[in-house]
Design an enzyme around this catalytic site. Structure first.
Site, PDB file in Angstrom:
ATOM      1  N   LYS A  33     -36.354 -35.717 -31.424  1.00 16.29           N
ATOM      2  CA  LYS A  33     -36.595 -34.426 -32.086  1.00 16.29           C
ATOM      3  C   LYS A  33     -35.707 -34.334 -33.325  1.00 16.29           C
ATOM      4  O   LYS A  33     -34.489 -34.468 -33.231  1.00 16.29           O
ATOM      5  CB  LYS A  33     -36.281 -33.262 -31.142  1.00 16.29           C
ATOM      6  CG  LYS A  33     -36.469 -31.894 -31.796  1.00 16.29           C
ATOM      7  CD  LYS A  33     -36.359 -30.767 -30.785  1.00 16.29           C
ATOM      8  CE  LYS A  33     -34.971 -30.229 -30.588  1.00 16.29           C
ATOM      9  NZ  LYS A  33     -34.421 -29.482 -31.733  1.00 16.29           N
ATOM     10  N   ASP A  60     -39.191 -30.522 -35.515  1.00 12.52           N
ATOM     11  CA  ASP A  60     -38.909 -29.169 -35.014  1.00 12.52           C
ATOM     12  C   ASP A  60     -38.473 -28.281 -36.185  1.00 12.52           C
ATOM     13  O   ASP A  60     -37.295 -27.952 -36.311  1.00 12.52           O
ATOM     14  CB  ASP A  60     -37.816 -29.282 -33.943  1.00 12.52           C
ATOM     15  CG  ASP A  60     -37.392 -27.949 -33.364  1.00 12.52           C
ATOM     16  OD1 ASP A  60     -38.166 -26.977 -33.454  1.00 12.52           O
ATOM     17  OD2 ASP A  60     -36.274 -27.879 -32.811  1.00 12.52           O
ATOM     18  N   LYS A  62     -40.235 -25.365 -37.002  1.00 11.18           N
ATOM     19  CA  LYS A  62     -40.602 -23.965 -36.674  1.00 11.18           C
ATOM     20  C   LYS A  62     -41.135 -23.221 -37.901  1.00 11.18           C
ATOM     21  O   LYS A  62     -40.575 -22.210 -38.334  1.00 11.18           O
ATOM     22  CB  LYS A  62     -39.398 -23.210 -36.099  1.00 11.18           C
ATOM     23  CG  LYS A  62     -38.806 -23.832 -34.846  1.00 11.18           C
ATOM     24  CD  LYS A  62     -37.702 -22.954 -34.271  1.00 11.18           C
ATOM     25  CE  LYS A  62     -37.078 -23.542 -33.030  1.00 11.18           C
ATOM     26  NZ  LYS A  62     -36.193 -24.697 -33.289  1.00 11.18           N
ATOM     27  N   ASP A  65     -44.619 -18.581 -42.036  1.00  7.44           N
ATOM     28  CA  ASP A  65     -44.834 -18.151 -43.423  1.00  7.44           C
ATOM     29  C   ASP A  65     -46.268 -17.645 -43.516  1.00  7.44           C
ATOM     30  O   ASP A  65     -46.944 -17.514 -42.482  1.00  7.44           O
ATOM     31  CB  ASP A  65     -44.585 -19.353 -44.360  1.00  7.44           C
ATOM     32  CG  ASP A  65     -44.070 -18.922 -45.732  1.00  7.44           C
ATOM     33  OD1 ASP A  65     -44.684 -18.004 -46.324  1.00  7.44           O
ATOM     34  OD2 ASP A  65     -43.087 -19.512 -46.207  1.00  7.44           O
ATOM     35  N   THR A 119     -34.722 -17.968 -27.731  1.00 12.37           N
ATOM     36  CA  THR A 119     -33.966 -17.563 -26.526  1.00 12.37           C
ATOM     37  C   THR A 119     -32.638 -16.911 -26.898  1.00 12.37           C
ATOM     38  O   THR A 119     -31.967 -16.347 -26.047  1.00 12.37           O
ATOM     39  CB  THR A 119     -33.700 -18.776 -25.612  1.00 12.37           C
ATOM     40  OG1 THR A 119     -33.273 -19.851 -26.429  1.00 12.37           O
ATOM     41  CG2 THR A 119     -34.942 -19.163 -24.851  1.00 12.37           C
ATOM     42  N   ARG A 211     -27.119 -32.886 -26.090  1.00  9.39           N
ATOM     43  CA  ARG A 211     -25.761 -33.382 -25.849  1.00  9.39           C
ATOM     44  C   ARG A 211     -25.573 -34.276 -24.631  1.00  9.39           C
ATOM     45  O   ARG A 211     -24.778 -35.233 -24.728  1.00  9.39           O
ATOM     46  CB  ARG A 211     -24.786 -32.195 -25.838  1.00  9.39           C
ATOM     47  CG  ARG A 211     -24.574 -31.668 -27.258  1.00  9.39           C
ATOM     48  CD  ARG A 211     -24.056 -30.255 -27.277  1.00  9.39           C
ATOM     49  NE  ARG A 211     -25.090 -29.314 -26.853  1.00  9.39           N
ATOM     50  CZ  ARG A 211     -24.912 -27.993 -26.822  1.00  9.39           C
ATOM     51  NH1 ARG A 211     -23.756 -27.473 -27.177  1.00  9.39           N
ATOM     52  NH2 ARG A 211     -25.892 -27.203 -26.449  1.00  9.39           N
TER      53      ARG A 211
HETATM   54  O1  C5P Z   1     -27.590 -30.273 -26.551  1.00 12.31           O
HETATM   55  P1  C5P Z   1     -28.726 -29.515 -25.900  1.00 12.31           P
HETATM   56  O2  C5P Z   1     -29.395 -30.284 -24.777  1.00 12.31           O
HETATM   57  O3  C5P Z   1     -28.297 -28.135 -25.482  1.00 12.31           O
HETATM   58  O4  C5P Z   1     -29.805 -29.376 -27.065  1.00 12.31           O
HETATM   59  C1  C5P Z   1     -30.972 -28.657 -26.876  1.00 12.31           C
HETATM   60  C2  C5P Z   1     -31.819 -28.692 -28.103  1.00 12.31           C
HETATM   61  O5  C5P Z   1     -32.922 -27.814 -27.880  1.00 12.31           O
HETATM   62  C3  C5P Z   1     -31.158 -28.211 -29.393  1.00 12.31           C
HETATM   63  O6  C5P Z   1     -31.754 -28.939 -30.473  1.00 12.31           O
HETATM   64  C4  C5P Z   1     -31.529 -26.760 -29.458  1.00 12.31           C
HETATM   65  O7  C5P Z   1     -31.575 -26.266 -30.763  1.00 12.31           O
HETATM   66  C5  C5P Z   1     -32.937 -26.775 -28.850  1.00 12.31           C
HETATM   67  N1  C5P Z   1     -33.367 -25.515 -28.257  1.00 12.31           N
HETATM   68  C6  C5P Z   1     -32.674 -24.870 -27.257  1.00 12.31           C
HETATM   69  N2  C5P Z   1     -33.142 -23.687 -26.744  1.00 12.31           N
HETATM   70  C7  C5P Z   1     -34.267 -23.165 -27.209  1.00 12.31           C
HETATM   71  C8  C5P Z   1     -34.989 -23.806 -28.208  1.00 12.31           C
HETATM   72  C9  C5P Z   1     -34.505 -25.003 -28.714  1.00 12.31           C
HETATM   73  O8  C5P Z   1     -31.651 -25.344 -26.816  1.00 12.31           O
HETATM   74  N3  C5P Z   1     -34.718 -22.066 -26.661  1.00 12.31           N
END
Ligand code: C5P
Length: 235
Positions: A33, A60, A62, A65, A119, A211
């Site tokens: 992503k 990603d 998003k 517009d 979220t 992460r």
């Molecule tokens: O490091 P982690 O597993 O928390 O990363 C989650 C990824 O998913 C990040 O790129 C974050 O921006 C994205 N994301 C999220 N929650 C959402 C939408 C997208 O954590 N509701």
């Protein structure tokens, strides 16, 4: 045909950092992503490099517009050859239809999905912008709108996936972030987390994981373990 369910969130600020991680991973085990930070820093060239390494890319960005602008942005994403791209469902029906027409179903291999609610927004934030009701109801309403406009799916939390799968049916792609491996204490800044296994059991098709993989001392091993955790419950 392999269909890896893990999408690694390349939340890096440079192409070098992203490619360093990608070099340690395997396109048979995961997709990638690319979000706003990395795309703004590294551009389509990085996306092309990842695809040349064999990775499917979820762009990603998003988009949100006027319909014409979003349609053209979607066309550019499909031309780049990405596997998946997303738009905000809050852009409304006309914008979603324009995006769908720009990436015609069946004639492009690019999947088009929508973000429902961010979220990060709680009920007070939603009231501030005039959206009444419980976040879950608004998520369901926006997911139905995306489905009505023939989008391929939505991004949602794994906790919302159960209801959306029941309400909208099986041919709708649910992509869920907020995933943390079983038996691992670290949640980072994610609050409502789910294990990979639970997310798939709840009806998710793809898991966005950042992460736990990007910060791992052995990313490929972590990716293998995460796949092992879900391999027997994938339909
Ligand atoms: O490091 P982690 O597993 O928390 O990363 C989650 C990824 O998913 C990040 O790129 C974050 O921006 C994205 N994301 C999220 N929650 C959402 C939408 C997208 O954590 N509701």
């Amino acid at each position: 045909m392999h269909d890896p369910r893990i999408i690694v969130a390349l939340d890096f600020s440079s192409a070098d950092d992203a490619l360093q991680l990608a070099n340690k991973l395997d396109p048979r085990l995961c997709r990638m992503k690319v979000g706003k930070e990395l795309f703004t820093a590294a551009g389509p060239q990085l996306v092309e490099k990842l695809m040349a390494m064999g990775f499917d890319v979820f762009l990603d960005l998003k988009f949100h517009d006027i319909p014409n602008t979003v349609a053209n942005a979607c066309k550019a994403a499909a031309k780049l050859g990405v596997w998946m791209v997303n738009v905000h469902a809050l852009g409304g029906r006309k914008m979603l239809m324009a995006a769908r027409n720009a990436i015609a179903q069946g004639s492009s291999s690019t999947r088009l999905i929508a973000v429902t609610l961010l979220t990060s927004m709680d009920q007070d934030d939603l009231a501030d912008i005039g959206l009444q009701g419980q976040p879950e109801q608004i998520v369901e309403r926006l997911a139905r709108l995306a489905h009505d406009c023939s989008l391929d799916g939505v991004v949602c939390s794994a906790l919302e996936a159960v209801n959306l799968r029941n309400q909208i049916g099986k041919d709708f792609c649910l992509v869920t972030p907020g995933i943390r491996p079983a038996n691992e204490g670290q949640t980072d800044d994610q609050k409502r987390i789910t294990t990979p296994r639970q997310a798939i059991a709840n009806g998710a098709n793809y898991l966005v994981i950042g992460r736990p993989i990007t910060q791992s001392s052995d990313p490929i091993r972590t990716c293998q373990r995460l796949n092992e955790e879900i391999c027997d419950i994938i339909l």
